[in-house]
Design a protein around this motif. Sequence first.
Motif, PDB file in Angstrom:
ATOM      1  N   TRP A 133     -23.065  61.557 -54.436  1.00  0.00           N
ATOM      2  CA  TRP A 133     -24.343  61.956 -55.001  1.00  0.00           C
ATOM      3  C   TRP A 133     -24.692  60.989 -56.122  1.00  0.00           C
ATOM      4  O   TRP A 133     -23.867  60.750 -57.011  1.00  0.00           O
ATOM      5  CB  TRP A 133     -24.286  63.384 -55.561  1.00  0.00           C
ATOM      6  N   ILE A 135     -27.579  60.517 -59.051  1.00  0.00           N
ATOM      7  CA  ILE A 135     -28.641  61.227 -59.749  1.00  0.00           C
ATOM      8  C   ILE A 135     -29.442  60.223 -60.565  1.00  0.00           C
ATOM      9  O   ILE A 135     -28.872  59.452 -61.346  1.00  0.00           O
ATOM     10  CB  ILE A 135     -28.073  62.322 -60.674  1.00  0.00           C
ATOM     11  N   TYR A 202     -20.751  66.864 -58.796  1.00  0.00           N
ATOM     12  CA  TYR A 202     -22.067  66.880 -59.435  1.00  0.00           C
ATOM     13  C   TYR A 202     -22.412  68.253 -59.978  1.00  0.00           C
ATOM     14  O   TYR A 202     -22.860  68.393 -61.119  1.00  0.00           O
ATOM     15  CB  TYR A 202     -23.140  66.420 -58.438  1.00  0.00           C
ATOM     16  N   ARG A 206     -23.202  69.158 -63.784  1.00  0.00           N
ATOM     17  CA  ARG A 206     -24.521  69.667 -64.175  1.00  0.00           C
ATOM     18  C   ARG A 206     -24.391  70.977 -64.951  1.00  0.00           C
ATOM     19  O   ARG A 206     -25.029  71.154 -65.996  1.00  0.00           O
ATOM     20  CB  ARG A 206     -25.391  69.879 -62.940  1.00  0.00           C
ATOM     21  N   ARG A 234     -32.103  63.532 -56.579  1.00  0.00           N
ATOM     22  CA  ARG A 234     -30.729  63.779 -56.136  1.00  0.00           C
ATOM     23  C   ARG A 234     -30.584  63.055 -54.800  1.00  0.00           C
ATOM     24  O   ARG A 234     -31.178  63.457 -53.795  1.00  0.00           O
ATOM     25  CB  ARG A 234     -30.464  65.274 -56.030  1.00  0.00           C
TER      26      ARG A 234
END
Length: 254
Positions: A133, A135, A202, A206, A234
């Motif tokens: 992932w 971001i 992730y 977060r 994302r």
Amino acid sequence: MPTPTTMSSATVIELRQYTLRPGGRDVLVELFERELIEPQEASGMRVGGLFLDRDDADRFVWFRGFADMAARQLSLESFYFGPVWNEFRDAANSTMLDSDDVLLLRPADPARPAPEPAEGRASVGSTNLTDEWVIVSVYVHAPDPSFTRWLNEDFHGAVQQELDVPVATFRSEPAKNNFPALPVRTDNAFVWMAAFSDGSQYEDARRRLEGSKTWQDDLAPRLRAKLTNRECLRLQPTARSQHPRSGPAAGAKP
């Protein structure tokens, strides 16, 4: 013309977001990765991260870098007025509804580049996707040197500590767009980017950030007061992406 050897050595960066026709993303990505990476780099630019938007099946996001603004103009003229784009532009453009969502950026000061990719670019025809992932957060705000400095120093330090991965930062390039055939946004933006090995890492990061006292009492209120717009992308790297290496921040505890 000078060519950045890596994205971290580029002093001018484009963040490009394309809105595509329904079903067009797979067509564009296959064409892009087969025909359009190496010719762009042969023209003097560096193609970096290539991404599928995890929240929008009709969006393609990518980065490319240049040695400086003068090199950008020469590179873009070489590629877009050359034979490769002339051959494939109709096929590429037929997948797109909008290709003008572009931010022209430069490294923030002090520079905080993204970690270099863990491996070289996959060969043409590769289709393997990872569960990484990436971001990318875009913060639009009125020009304010003190706020930009806070974002790249205090904000950056707090976010990187809570996320526990390297956080790269960029800001708007103030120079005039020297290739007007490709429009760029006029927003004043601060962009930060972080890479995670998978969705679980992730989500843990977060929640840790947004649940922290620093975020709730300091960072979030100041952002609400100053930002005029914000985007959180994302992203999933494509098979031939040269995206930032995921992993813990320097000095992180094991």
